[in-house]
Design a protein around this motif. Structure first.
Motif, short mmCIF file in Angstrom:
data_model
loop_
_atom_site.label_atom_id
_atom_site.label_comp_id
_atom_site.label_asym_id
_atom_site.label_seq_id
_atom_site.Cartn_x
_atom_site.Cartn_y
_atom_site.Cartn_z
N ILE A 143 -12.94 9.34 -8.33
CA ILE A 143 -11.87 8.34 -8.36
C ILE A 143 -10.54 8.99 -8.06
O ILE A 143 -9.75 8.52 -7.23
CB ILE A 143 -11.84 7.63 -9.73
CG1 ILE A 143 -13.13 6.83 -9.94
CG2 ILE A 143 -10.62 6.72 -9.84
CD1 ILE A 143 -13.27 6.24 -11.32
N ARG A 177 -4.91 -1.17 -7.33
CA ARG A 177 -5.80 -1.13 -6.17
C ARG A 177 -6.79 -2.30 -6.19
O ARG A 177 -7.03 -2.94 -5.17
CB ARG A 177 -6.57 0.19 -6.15
CG ARG A 177 -7.43 0.37 -4.90
CD ARG A 177 -8.20 1.67 -4.91
NE ARG A 177 -9.23 1.69 -5.95
CZ ARG A 177 -10.13 2.66 -6.07
NH1 ARG A 177 -10.12 3.69 -5.25
NH2 ARG A 177 -11.05 2.61 -7.02
N GLU A 178 -7.34 -2.59 -7.37
CA GLU A 178 -8.34 -3.63 -7.49
C GLU A 178 -7.74 -5.01 -7.27
O GLU A 178 -8.34 -5.89 -6.65
CB GLU A 178 -8.99 -3.56 -8.88
CG GLU A 178 -10.10 -4.57 -9.14
CD GLU A 178 -11.42 -4.17 -8.50
OE1 GLU A 178 -12.38 -4.94 -8.64
OE2 GLU A 178 -11.48 -3.10 -7.86
N ALA A 179 -6.51 -5.22 -7.79
CA ALA A 179 -5.89 -6.55 -7.75
C ALA A 179 -4.95 -6.75 -6.57
O ALA A 179 -4.54 -7.88 -6.29
CB ALA A 179 -5.13 -6.81 -9.05
N LEU A 204 -5.74 2.07 -10.89
CA LEU A 204 -6.98 1.35 -10.61
C LEU A 204 -6.73 -0.16 -10.54
O LEU A 204 -7.26 -0.84 -9.65
CB LEU A 204 -8.01 1.64 -11.69
CG LEU A 204 -8.76 2.97 -11.62
CD1 LEU A 204 -9.67 3.11 -12.84
CD2 LEU A 204 -9.55 3.08 -10.34
N PHE A 205 -5.95 -0.67 -11.48
CA PHE A 205 -5.64 -2.09 -11.51
C PHE A 205 -4.91 -2.53 -10.25
O PHE A 205 -5.25 -3.54 -9.62
CB PHE A 205 -4.81 -2.40 -12.75
CG PHE A 205 -4.27 -3.81 -12.81
CD1 PHE A 205 -5.09 -4.91 -12.63
CD2 PHE A 205 -2.92 -4.03 -13.05
CE1 PHE A 205 -4.59 -6.21 -12.69
CE2 PHE A 205 -2.41 -5.31 -13.11
CZ PHE A 205 -3.25 -6.40 -12.93
N LEU A 259 -12.38 -8.67 -12.11
CA LEU A 259 -11.97 -7.34 -11.64
C LEU A 259 -13.04 -6.33 -12.05
O LEU A 259 -12.81 -5.43 -12.88
CB LEU A 259 -10.60 -6.96 -12.24
CG LEU A 259 -9.43 -7.89 -11.89
CD1 LEU A 259 -8.22 -7.55 -12.75
CD2 LEU A 259 -9.09 -7.77 -10.41
N PRO A 260 -14.24 -6.40 -11.47
CA PRO A 260 -15.35 -5.54 -11.91
C PRO A 260 -15.13 -4.06 -11.64
O PRO A 260 -15.78 -3.22 -12.27
CB PRO A 260 -16.54 -6.08 -11.11
CG PRO A 260 -15.94 -6.73 -9.90
CD PRO A 260 -14.63 -7.32 -10.38
N GLY A 261 -14.24 -3.71 -10.75
CA GLY A 261 -13.96 -2.31 -10.48
C GLY A 261 -12.92 -1.71 -11.40
O GLY A 261 -12.62 -0.52 -11.32
N PHE A 262 -12.38 -2.53 -12.30
CA PHE A 262 -11.33 -2.09 -13.21
C PHE A 262 -11.95 -1.92 -14.60
O PHE A 262 -11.84 -2.78 -15.46
CB PHE A 262 -10.20 -3.12 -13.21
CG PHE A 262 -9.02 -2.76 -14.07
CD1 PHE A 262 -8.67 -1.45 -14.31
CD2 PHE A 262 -8.25 -3.77 -14.64
CE1 PHE A 262 -7.58 -1.13 -15.11
CE2 PHE A 262 -7.15 -3.47 -15.43
CZ PHE A 262 -6.83 -2.15 -15.66
N THR A 302 -12.31 -7.22 -18.28
CA THR A 302 -11.79 -7.28 -16.92
C THR A 302 -12.88 -7.70 -15.94
O THR A 302 -12.60 -8.32 -14.92
CB THR A 302 -11.21 -5.92 -16.51
OG1 THR A 302 -12.13 -4.87 -16.86
CG2 THR A 302 -9.88 -5.65 -17.19
N THR A 303 -14.13 -7.36 -16.26
CA THR A 303 -15.24 -7.80 -15.41
C THR A 303 -15.34 -9.32 -15.42
O THR A 303 -15.48 -9.96 -14.37
CB THR A 303 -16.56 -7.18 -15.88
OG1 THR A 303 -16.45 -5.75 -15.81
CG2 THR A 303 -17.72 -7.63 -15.01
#
Length: 322
Positions: free
Chosen positions: A313, A171-173, A168-169, A242-245, A237-238
């Motif tokens: 997910i 992909r988000e970052a 997830l990280f 990184l609100p999706g993490f 993280t928000t």
């Protein structure tokens, strides 16, 4: 009398646990932990086992069966007799995510296992060795983008919640790291301290002593929009952009399906007494663990909710394991 004093000391009603099916428990009980000693699961299971031993009047013996991302431990519980003398530790990943990830589990979670209760709640932290020259998520992301594939992430197992967290990280970052897979979190932490691994995503109890000693740095809490109460200076993280993490987790215990209801009642009550015990709570607080008891019915709902959360997910990520 030992049982009565233990339950009264926890502020609980005193059910006739010793009068359960066949005088349960009349011999020692096995608690199977599906990860190696010293990891985050083990640190929760052992104090609870000790306190349950005092409550039940029989020793609860912890048996570590690490491997296959916790599946080996759950298989042992699923193959045990439905009499309450074997039960298992689980986390949200093992009980709710593994069935979505693995094509051929050697047991049926829904048919062969049953909830006993949840003991802790919390989230994961992004952690780096103190010598890594980053002090925020923004600095970490910038470093990883500048050095794609050069730094290593320590995974507690293929398909584990730590591995999913990294996915997830990444992909988000928009970053890329080499993933080094271990049989649990404890050996991954040792390699991070030794310089082989530069990033971990795990429960804070695993590394709290190293954080307090200044050897590991927590960069962000992945539990949602609120900071961890024991680490108010660590942003979420928000907050870090990184609100999706976001990941929320818990640890609990399951038994063999078909175990008589009075025996499950006895185990659930003993677990509640352990979680609500002041000494256990103080120990957990020293490790950054948040104790929160939830019974069998609530645990069943939590498993269903977590499965519903992770299913899309995992499907979107295209993750499937043999």
């Amino acid at each position: 009398m030992i049982l009565r004093r233990a339950l009264l000391g926890a502020g609980l009603a005193v059910p006739a646990l010793a009068q359960g099916v066949g005088g349960f428990p009349s011999r020692p009980i096995r608690l199977i932990v599906g990860f190696p000693p010293g990891g985050g699961s083990d640190l929760v299971a052992r104090p609870i086992a000790q306190r349950m031993s005092e409550t039940l009047g029989q020793q609860v013996v912890v048996e570590n069966r690490g491997g296959a991302n916790g599946n080996l431990g759950l298989e042992a519980v699923a193959r045990s007799q439905p009499d309450g003398y074997t039960f298992g530790h689980v986390n949200d990943s093992v009980i709710a995510i593994n069935p979505l990830l693995y094509r051929n589990l050697p047991f049926d979670l829904a048919r062969e296992l049953t909830p006993i209760g949840i003991a802790t709640q919390g989230g994961m932290f992004v952690m780096v060795p103190a010598e890594l020259p980053v002090r925020s998520m923004a600095e970490l992301v910038a470093l990883l983008r500048a050095r794609p594939g050069e730094l290593n992430f320590g995974s507690a197992g293929q398909g584990s919640v730590t591995h999913l967290g990294y996915t997830l990280f990444a992909r988000e970052a928009g970053i890329n790291m080499e993933v080094v897979t271990y049989r649990g979190s404890a050996p991954a932490l040792q390699d991070m301290l030794g310089g082989r691994v530069q990033l971990m995503i795990d429960g804070i109890n695993l590394a709290k002593a190293q954080i307090d000693a200044g050897r590991v740095r927590a960069l962000a809490f992945i539990g949602g929009t609120e900071r961890h109460p024991d680490f108010p200076d660590v942003p979420t993280t928000t907050e870090a952009g990184l609100p999706g993490f976001v990941m929320r987790g818990w640890q609990g215990f399951v038994g063999r399906a078909g175990t008589p209801e009075p025996v499950l009642d006895a185990l659930e009550a003993a677990l509640r007494g352990a979680v609500e015990d002041s000494a256990v709570a103080a120990l957990f607080a020293s490790q950054g663990i948040i104790p929160r008891f939830r019974g069998r019915a609530e645990m069943g709902r939590a498993i269903a909710e977590h499965t519903a959360l992770w299913r899309p997910i995992i499907q979107n990520l295209g993750l499937r394991l043999d």
